[in-house]
Design an enzyme around this catalytic site. Structure first.
Site, short mmCIF file in Angstrom:
data_model
loop_
_atom_site.label_atom_id
_atom_site.label_comp_id
_atom_site.label_asym_id
_atom_site.label_seq_id
_atom_site.Cartn_x
_atom_site.Cartn_y
_atom_site.Cartn_z
N CYS A 1 28.12 13.92 30.23
CA CYS A 1 27.14 14.28 31.26
C CYS A 1 25.99 15.10 30.69
O CYS A 1 24.83 14.80 30.92
CB CYS A 1 27.80 15.05 32.39
SG CYS A 1 28.94 14.05 33.33
N CYS B 1 33.55 22.59 36.24
CA CYS B 1 33.27 21.28 35.63
C CYS B 1 34.57 20.63 35.16
O CYS B 1 34.73 19.42 35.30
CB CYS B 1 32.27 21.40 34.47
SG CYS B 1 30.56 21.15 35.00
#
Ligand code: HEC
Length: 266
Positions: free
Chosen positions: A179, A224
């Protein structure tokens, strides 16, 4: 003093709740502009930002004599000398000879509470660490980052952090880089995603208005991990410190500064 503060906190909670509802009714808002707007609303209605409340709490805790040794944290050395807080957060994590560990802000606060105040690590309240982090960080607001691994321990920690950054794990076989490097500069569900060189991790500890809570950098990394289906490591453990060294050293290379401290974000 205590009652005043809990009254203010209650008021802020009610306020944030109202704002939260207002927010869900809007769509496609730019997250940065929205954070700016929410911050202004807090300033106008409460006169104080939630992060500043945490920092004020932390300041009180810092000076209080507490724990089995009945000591304050004023002798805690964050890298620039005992009690020297100005700019210290901008240079963390770093190696400390007294604990023989590389420590980030949260780990350092915890180890000072253990060594100076006599607390056991297991009995230290997460809320205290958050408030103290907010206070210490507030002394480095908007300062240029200066995390440069130099000692062998710091370099080893940076290398471990880089390994973890690219290490694929979990059912979805994900890593941080997928990401944050591949999508850096673009948006994932409206959220602008940054790479470490672009300053990722320079805004913590921060008040997240969507969660109405103060998040430290460890809290944010844990978030995350969980969001990609990997169990978050235990607080104050090596993976957080290693990832923080990696991200903040890269952010330093990218010539980034800390944001306002504590940060105010979505
Ligand atoms: C599935 C995609 C994805 C993965 C994988 C991922 N993140 Fe994130 N991360 C995001 C998004 C989206 C945000 C939110 C950006 C925002 O604040 O709007 C974010 C935010 C963050 C932030 C805070 C944002 C900032 O500006 O400081 C940090 C720090 C972070 N991630 C670290 C990590 C680390 C470390 C890993 C690996 C353990 C990781 N992320 C894995 C998508 C991801």
């Amino acid at each position: 003093m205590r009652t005043d503060r809990s009254l203010i906190t209650g008021f802020l909670l009610a306020l944030a709740f109202g704002l939260g509802i207002a927010l869900t009714q809007q769509q496609e808002v730019d997250p940065f502009k929205e954070a700016q707007r929410q911050r202004e609303l807090f300033r106008q209605t409460a006169g104080i930002l939630p992060g500043e409340l945490y920092a004020a709490q932390g300041e009180e805790l810092f000076a209080q004599k507490r724990g089995p040794r009945n000591a304050s944290l004023e002798a805690c050395d964050f890298g620039l000398g005992p009690g020297k807080l100005e700019g210290a957060h901008a240079q963390l994590p770093r190696y400390f000879a007294d604990t023989r560990r590389v420590e980030d802000l949260e780990t350092r606060i915890a180890s000072c509470m253990v060594r100076l105040q006599g607390f056991k690590l297991a009995e230290i309240k997460r809320e205290d660490i958050k408030a103290l982090s907010a206070f210490v960080a507030s002394k480095s607001s908007e300062m240029p980052l200066r995390v440069v691994p130099r000692t062998s321990q710091e370099i080893a920690m940076y290398n471990l952090g880089r390994e973890l950054w690219f290490h694929r794990a979990g059912n979805r076989d994900m890593n941080c880089s997928i990401c944050h490097d591949a999508y850096a500069g673009s948006r994932v569900r409206l959220s602008p995603v940054r790479s470490p060189r672009q300053g990722l991790s320079n805004e913590w500890p921060a008040y997240r208005f969507e969660a109405d809570k103060l998040y430290t950098l460890q809290d944010r990394i844990a978030f995350c991990y969980v969001s990609i289906g990997i169990a978050a490591p235990e607080f104050y453990s090596e993976p957080y410190i290693a990832l923080s060294v990696y991200m903040l050293a890269e952010a330093t290379r990218g010539r980034n500064s800390l944001t306002e401290m504590p940060g105010f974000t979505r």
